[in-house]
Design a protein around this motif. Structure first.
Motif, PDB file in Angstrom:
ATOM      1  N   ASP A 116       0.796  -1.219   0.000  1.00  0.00           N
ATOM      2  CA  ASP A 116       0.000   0.000   0.000  1.00  0.00           C
ATOM      3  C   ASP A 116       0.834   1.277   0.000  1.00  0.00           C
ATOM      4  OD1 ASP A 116       0.935  -0.622   2.503  1.00  0.00           O
ATOM      5  OD2 ASP A 116      -0.761   0.266   3.560  1.00  0.00           O
ATOM      6  N   SER A 117       2.148   1.183   0.071  1.00  0.00           N
ATOM      7  CA  SER A 117       2.974   2.392   0.102  1.00  0.00           C
ATOM      8  C   SER A 117       3.264   2.881  -1.319  1.00  0.00           C
ATOM      9  CB  SER A 117       4.277   2.140   0.855  1.00  0.00           C
ATOM     10  OG  SER A 117       5.086   1.270   0.129  1.00  0.00           O
ATOM     11  N   GLU A 118       3.451   4.194  -1.435  1.00  0.00           N
ATOM     12  CA  GLU A 118       3.752   4.775  -2.744  1.00  0.00           C
ATOM     13  C   GLU A 118       5.179   4.475  -3.180  1.00  0.00           C
ATOM     14  OE1 GLU A 118       3.021   8.894  -3.367  1.00  0.00           O
ATOM     15  OE2 GLU A 118       1.083   8.759  -2.364  1.00  0.00           O
ATOM     16  N   SER A 119       6.114   4.555  -2.194  1.00  0.00           N
ATOM     17  CA  SER A 119       7.524   4.381  -2.524  1.00  0.00           C
ATOM     18  C   SER A 119       8.232   3.762  -1.331  1.00  0.00           C
ATOM     19  CB  SER A 119       8.140   5.740  -2.847  1.00  0.00           C
ATOM     20  OG  SER A 119       9.529   5.618  -2.966  1.00  0.00           O
TER      21      SER A 119
END
Length: 137
Positions: A116-119
Protein backbone atom coordinates in the motif's frame (compact mmCIF):
# COMPACT_ATOMS: atom_id res chain seq x y z
CA UNK A 1 50.40 -20.38 0.45
CA UNK A 2 49.98 -21.88 3.89
CA UNK A 3 46.56 -22.27 5.48
CA UNK A 4 47.90 -21.06 8.81
CA UNK A 5 50.53 -18.35 8.91
CA UNK A 6 53.05 -18.94 11.70
CA UNK A 7 54.70 -15.70 12.76
CA UNK A 8 58.31 -15.29 13.79
CA UNK A 9 58.52 -15.73 17.57
CA UNK A 10 59.94 -13.13 19.91
CA UNK A 11 62.77 -13.92 22.31
CA UNK A 12 60.41 -14.16 25.27
CA UNK A 13 58.18 -16.58 23.36
CA UNK A 14 61.19 -18.71 22.49
CA UNK A 15 62.33 -18.68 26.10
CA UNK A 16 59.18 -20.39 27.36
CA UNK A 17 58.28 -22.53 24.34
CA UNK A 18 60.48 -25.44 25.49
CA UNK A 19 58.75 -25.53 28.87
CA UNK A 20 55.37 -25.38 27.19
CA UNK A 21 56.24 -28.28 24.90
CA UNK A 22 57.43 -30.36 27.86
CA UNK A 23 54.30 -29.47 29.85
CA UNK A 24 52.04 -30.58 27.00
CA UNK A 25 53.83 -33.93 26.79
CA UNK A 26 53.60 -34.43 30.56
CA UNK A 27 49.88 -33.56 30.55
CA UNK A 28 49.37 -35.97 27.66
CA UNK A 29 51.21 -38.65 29.64
CA UNK A 30 49.00 -37.94 32.66
CA UNK A 31 45.88 -38.33 30.54
CA UNK A 32 47.16 -41.63 29.13
CA UNK A 33 47.94 -42.85 32.67
CA UNK A 34 44.50 -41.76 33.89
CA UNK A 35 42.75 -43.58 31.03
CA UNK A 36 44.85 -46.77 30.89
CA UNK A 37 46.54 -47.14 34.26
CA UNK A 38 49.70 -48.22 32.45
CA UNK A 39 53.06 -46.85 33.57
CA UNK A 40 55.10 -47.50 30.45
CA UNK A 41 53.24 -45.27 27.92
CA UNK A 42 53.05 -42.15 30.15
CA UNK A 43 56.71 -42.57 31.07
CA UNK A 44 57.64 -42.77 27.38
CA UNK A 45 55.55 -39.72 26.49
CA UNK A 46 56.99 -37.72 29.40
CA UNK A 47 60.53 -38.78 28.44
CA UNK A 48 59.99 -37.59 24.88
CA UNK A 49 58.79 -34.21 26.18
CA UNK A 50 61.75 -33.96 28.56
CA UNK A 51 64.20 -34.87 25.78
CA UNK A 52 62.73 -32.24 23.45
CA UNK A 53 62.94 -29.60 26.21
CA UNK A 54 66.51 -30.70 27.04
CA UNK A 55 67.70 -30.33 23.44
CA UNK A 56 65.71 -27.12 23.10
CA UNK A 57 67.61 -25.45 25.93
CA UNK A 58 71.03 -27.12 25.53
CA UNK A 59 71.37 -26.45 21.78
CA UNK A 60 70.20 -22.85 21.16
CA UNK A 61 70.50 -23.29 17.39
CA UNK A 62 67.76 -25.91 17.45
CA UNK A 63 65.18 -23.62 19.08
CA UNK A 64 63.73 -22.20 15.88
CA UNK A 65 63.63 -25.64 14.24
CA UNK A 66 61.83 -27.20 17.22
CA UNK A 67 59.53 -24.19 17.60
CA UNK A 68 58.44 -24.20 13.94
CA UNK A 69 58.04 -27.99 13.95
CA UNK A 70 55.90 -27.78 17.07
CA UNK A 71 53.76 -25.00 15.60
CA UNK A 72 53.25 -26.94 12.36
CA UNK A 73 52.27 -30.01 14.39
CA UNK A 74 49.82 -28.16 16.66
CA UNK A 75 48.32 -25.67 14.17
CA UNK A 76 45.62 -28.07 12.85
CA UNK A 77 44.30 -28.39 16.40
CA UNK A 78 43.96 -24.61 16.62
CA UNK A 79 42.24 -24.50 13.24
CA UNK A 80 39.68 -27.13 14.28
CA UNK A 81 39.03 -25.55 17.68
CA UNK A 82 38.55 -22.05 16.24
CA UNK A 83 36.12 -23.33 13.63
CA UNK A 84 34.21 -25.26 16.29
CA UNK A 85 33.92 -22.11 18.41
CA UNK A 86 32.64 -20.14 15.42
CA UNK A 87 30.11 -22.87 14.59
CA UNK A 88 28.89 -23.09 18.19
CA UNK A 89 28.55 -19.31 18.35
CA UNK A 90 26.64 -19.24 15.08
CA UNK A 91 24.25 -22.07 15.88
CA UNK A 92 23.70 -21.31 19.58
CA UNK A 93 23.61 -17.49 19.47
CA UNK A 94 22.93 -16.08 16.01
CA UNK A 95 20.49 -18.68 14.71
CA UNK A 96 18.13 -18.53 17.73
CA UNK A 97 18.31 -14.72 17.61
CA UNK A 98 17.20 -14.82 13.96
CA UNK A 99 14.39 -17.25 14.80
CA UNK A 100 13.15 -15.02 17.61
CA UNK A 101 13.26 -11.96 15.35
CA UNK A 102 11.25 -13.79 12.68
CA UNK A 103 8.78 -15.08 15.28
CA UNK A 104 8.22 -11.56 16.61
CA UNK A 105 8.16 -10.16 13.03
CA UNK A 106 10.94 -7.71 13.90
CA UNK A 107 12.35 -6.19 10.71
CA UNK A 108 15.23 -3.82 11.59
CA UNK A 109 16.22 -3.32 7.93
CA UNK A 110 12.62 -2.72 6.79
CA UNK A 111 12.89 -5.33 4.06
CA UNK A 112 9.26 -6.39 4.29
CA UNK A 113 7.20 -5.38 1.28
CA UNK A 114 4.42 -2.86 1.84
CA UNK A 115 2.01 -3.04 -1.11
CA UNK A 116 0.00 0.00 0.00
CA UNK A 117 2.97 2.39 0.10
CA UNK A 118 3.75 4.77 -2.74
CA UNK A 119 7.52 4.38 -2.52
CA UNK A 120 10.17 2.59 -0.53
CA UNK A 121 12.33 5.69 -0.43
CA UNK A 122 13.59 6.49 3.08
CA UNK A 123 13.78 10.20 3.74
CA UNK A 124 17.12 11.33 5.06
CA UNK A 125 17.31 14.36 7.28
CA UNK A 126 20.28 16.52 6.41
CA UNK A 127 21.72 19.17 8.64
CA UNK A 128 21.79 22.83 7.68
CA UNK A 129 25.38 23.32 8.74
CA UNK A 130 27.83 21.94 6.14
CA UNK A 131 30.71 22.14 8.65
CA UNK A 132 29.40 18.91 10.21
CA UNK A 133 30.93 16.98 7.30
CA UNK A 134 34.38 17.76 8.71
CA UNK A 135 33.41 16.44 12.16
CA UNK A 136 32.68 12.80 11.45
CA UNK A 137 33.14 11.46 14.94
Amino acid sequence: MAIIDIKTPTKSELKYAGLLIAAVFFILGGIVYWQTGSHRAPLTIGSIGAAIAFFYYIIPGSRMFIYYGWMKLISPIGWVVSHMIFAITYFLVLTPTGWIMRLLRYDPLTRRLKPDSESYWVKHRTGKNSARYFNQY
